[in-house]
Scaffold this active site. Structure first.
Site, PDB file in Angstrom:
ATOM      1  CE  LYS A  22      -4.081  -1.969   1.704  1.00  0.00           C
ATOM      2  NZ  LYS A  22      -5.118  -2.134   2.958  1.00  0.00           N
ATOM      3  CE  LYS A  45      -4.878 -23.501   0.747  1.00  0.00           C
ATOM      4  NZ  LYS A  45      -5.369 -22.664  -0.411  1.00  0.00           N
ATOM      5  CB  SER A 112      -9.001 -23.707 -14.911  1.00  0.00           C
ATOM      6  OG  SER A 112      -7.999 -22.814 -14.386  1.00  0.00           O
ATOM      7  CD  GLU A 137       0.202 -18.742  -4.642  1.00  0.00           C
ATOM      8  OE1 GLU A 137       0.673 -19.546  -5.317  1.00  0.00           O
ATOM      9  OE2 GLU A 137      -1.070 -18.189  -4.576  1.00  0.00           O
TER      10      GLU A 137
HETATM   11  P1  0O2 Z   1      -7.560 -20.280  -2.263  1.00  0.00           P
HETATM   12  O1  0O2 Z   1      -8.955 -20.204  -1.889  1.00  0.00           O
HETATM   13  O2  0O2 Z   1      -7.177 -18.960  -3.354  1.00  0.00           O
HETATM   14  O3  0O2 Z   1      -6.487 -19.955  -1.263  1.00  0.00           O
HETATM   15  P2  0O2 Z   1      -3.162 -25.733  -6.683  1.00  0.00           P
HETATM   16  O4  0O2 Z   1      -3.469 -25.292  -5.684  1.00  0.00           O
HETATM   17  O5  0O2 Z   1      -3.163 -27.340  -6.439  1.00  0.00           O
HETATM   18  O6  0O2 Z   1      -3.781 -25.379  -8.180  1.00  0.00           O
HETATM   19  P3  0O2 Z   1      -0.274 -24.916  -6.385  1.00  0.00           P
HETATM   20  O7  0O2 Z   1       0.762 -25.654  -7.218  1.00  0.00           O
HETATM   21  O8  0O2 Z   1      -0.321 -25.039  -4.926  1.00  0.00           O
HETATM   22  O9  0O2 Z   1      -1.635 -25.401  -7.166  1.00  0.00           O
HETATM   23  O10 0O2 Z   1      -0.152 -23.526  -6.809  1.00  0.00           O
HETATM   24  P4  0O2 Z   1      -0.920 -22.512  -7.783  1.00  0.00           P
HETATM   25  O11 0O2 Z   1      -0.888 -23.167  -9.177  1.00  0.00           O
HETATM   26  O12 0O2 Z   1       0.217 -21.430  -7.716  1.00  0.00           O
HETATM   27  O13 0O2 Z   1      -2.211 -22.143  -7.036  1.00  0.00           O
HETATM   28  C1  0O2 Z   1      -2.594 -21.590  -5.808  1.00  0.00           C
HETATM   29  C2  0O2 Z   1      -3.491 -20.715  -5.860  1.00  0.00           C
HETATM   30  O14 0O2 Z   1      -3.734 -19.945  -7.183  1.00  0.00           O
HETATM   31  C3  0O2 Z   1      -4.928 -20.972  -5.665  1.00  0.00           C
HETATM   32  O15 0O2 Z   1      -5.246 -21.197  -4.294  1.00  0.00           O
HETATM   33  C4  0O2 Z   1      -5.958 -20.040  -6.125  1.00  0.00           C
HETATM   34  O16 0O2 Z   1      -5.929 -18.873  -5.271  1.00  0.00           O
HETATM   35  C5  0O2 Z   1      -5.009 -19.563  -7.593  1.00  0.00           C
HETATM   36  N1  0O2 Z   1      -5.329 -20.581  -8.521  1.00  0.00           N
HETATM   37  C6  0O2 Z   1      -4.560 -21.422  -9.151  1.00  0.00           C
HETATM   38  N2  0O2 Z   1      -5.166 -22.110 -10.189  1.00  0.00           N
HETATM   39  C7  0O2 Z   1      -6.514 -21.219 -10.248  1.00  0.00           C
HETATM   40  C8  0O2 Z   1      -7.650 -21.594 -11.022  1.00  0.00           C
HETATM   41  O17 0O2 Z   1      -7.727 -22.346 -11.829  1.00  0.00           O
HETATM   42  N3  0O2 Z   1      -8.880 -20.949 -10.634  1.00  0.00           N
HETATM   43  C9  0O2 Z   1      -8.821 -19.963  -9.872  1.00  0.00           C
HETATM   44  N4  0O2 Z   1      -9.786 -19.126  -9.464  1.00  0.00           N
HETATM   45  N5  0O2 Z   1      -7.614 -19.838  -9.002  1.00  0.00           N
HETATM   46  C10 0O2 Z   1      -6.424 -20.468  -9.096  1.00  0.00           C
HETATM   47  P5  0O2 Z   1      -6.093 -22.349  -3.832  1.00  0.00           P
HETATM   48  O18 0O2 Z   1      -5.610 -23.294  -2.708  1.00  0.00           O
HETATM   49  O19 0O2 Z   1      -6.729 -23.143  -4.854  1.00  0.00           O
HETATM   50  O20 0O2 Z   1      -7.272 -21.191  -3.270  1.00  0.00           O
END
Ligand code: 0O2
Length: 206
Positions: A22, A45, A112, A137
């Site tokens: 910010k 989370k 996706s 992240e």
């Molecule tokens: P939340 O509710 O946002 O915390 P994975 O989580 O298994 O897909 P990885 O390797 O842990 O994969 O990391 P990646 O791909 O960097 O994804 C982590 C986060 O990125 C996700 O957290 C989402 O916030 C976002 N993200 C990744 N792929 C998608 C997608 O296809 N659609 C949406 N809407 N968000 C995505 P979380 O844990 O899914 O959820």
């Protein structure tokens, strides 16, 4: 697992990073330049979501800190695609954390249709037991990418990760439309920025 103790440094990182980002945004504004940052959000989370991810990926408790990289998550939302890379470069030049990994889901979108830039960092926080380096992240995306991801995330939740094929293909089309919108807006970026500078100056004077 003592969740309260485990999650406390994560909450601290989220708060510290939000303040710093910010600050960057404010600096761009008072230097009367276009701010590449539209808004910033952050969250720790939720526990059920950590447990679900650990289960899905077969991650044991002692590996949570290193292998679940988004327990602390900060999101930077920008107006234009170019702005994302401005932020990425600014973050790369900082000395207050270390970058572990970068994932460019803009150049290479996910199956996706998801687009965003992810930066995984290790951020040092001071605790009463000394310094702790917390994996965090940072997601950087445009408003259009954020709109799409928010809706897709809700649908995933509703359908428990099994979005019906028909909706899935609509979502893929929507992702392309969002990307097209980003491209079209980029073409009139200078015009929009100039208008915003004028508006910002007006607000400051009145
Ligand atoms: P939340 O509710 O946002 O915390 P994975 O989580 O298994 O897909 P990885 O390797 O842990 O994969 O990391 P990646 O791909 O960097 O994804 C982590 C986060 O990125 C996700 O957290 C989402 O916030 C976002 N993200 C990744 N792929 C998608 C997608 O296809 N659609 C949406 N809407 N968000 C995505 P979380 O844990 O899914 O959820």
């Amino acid at each position: 697992m003592n969740w309260e103790a485990f999650l406390a440094p994560y909450a601290q990182v989220v708060e510290e990073l939000k303040v710093k980002l910010k600050g960057m945004r404010a600096q761009f504004e008072y230097e009367s330049r276009h701010s590449p940052i539209e808004f910033i959000t952050g969250r720790v989370k939720p526990i059920p979501s950590i447990l679900e991810k650990a289960h899905r990926k077969g991650i044991p408790e002692h590996r949570f800190e290193d292998d679940i990289q988004d327990i602390a998550g900060v999101r930077v939302v920008c107006q234009f695609v170019d702005d994302i890379y401005t932020i990425v470069n600014l973050l790369r030049s900082r000395k207050d954390f270390f970058i572990i990994e970068e994932k460019d889901y803009i150049v290479e979108k996910k199956e996706s249709g998801y687009r965003s830039y992810h930066m995984i960092i290790k951020y040092p926080v001071e605790t009463i037991h000394g310094e702790k380096r917390i994996v965090t992240e940072i997601q950087i995306r445009t408003l259009a990418m954020n709109f799409w991801a928010t809706n897709e995330h809700s649908l995933n939740y509703k359908y428990d990760g099994q979005i019906p094929g028909k909706i899935k293909s609509r979502l893929k089309r929507a992702a392309e439309a969002a990307f097209k919108l980003d491209e079209e807006m980029s073409n009139i970026k200078e015009e929009v920025q100039e208008a915003q500078r004028i508006f910002y100056e007006y607000k400051r004077k009145h």
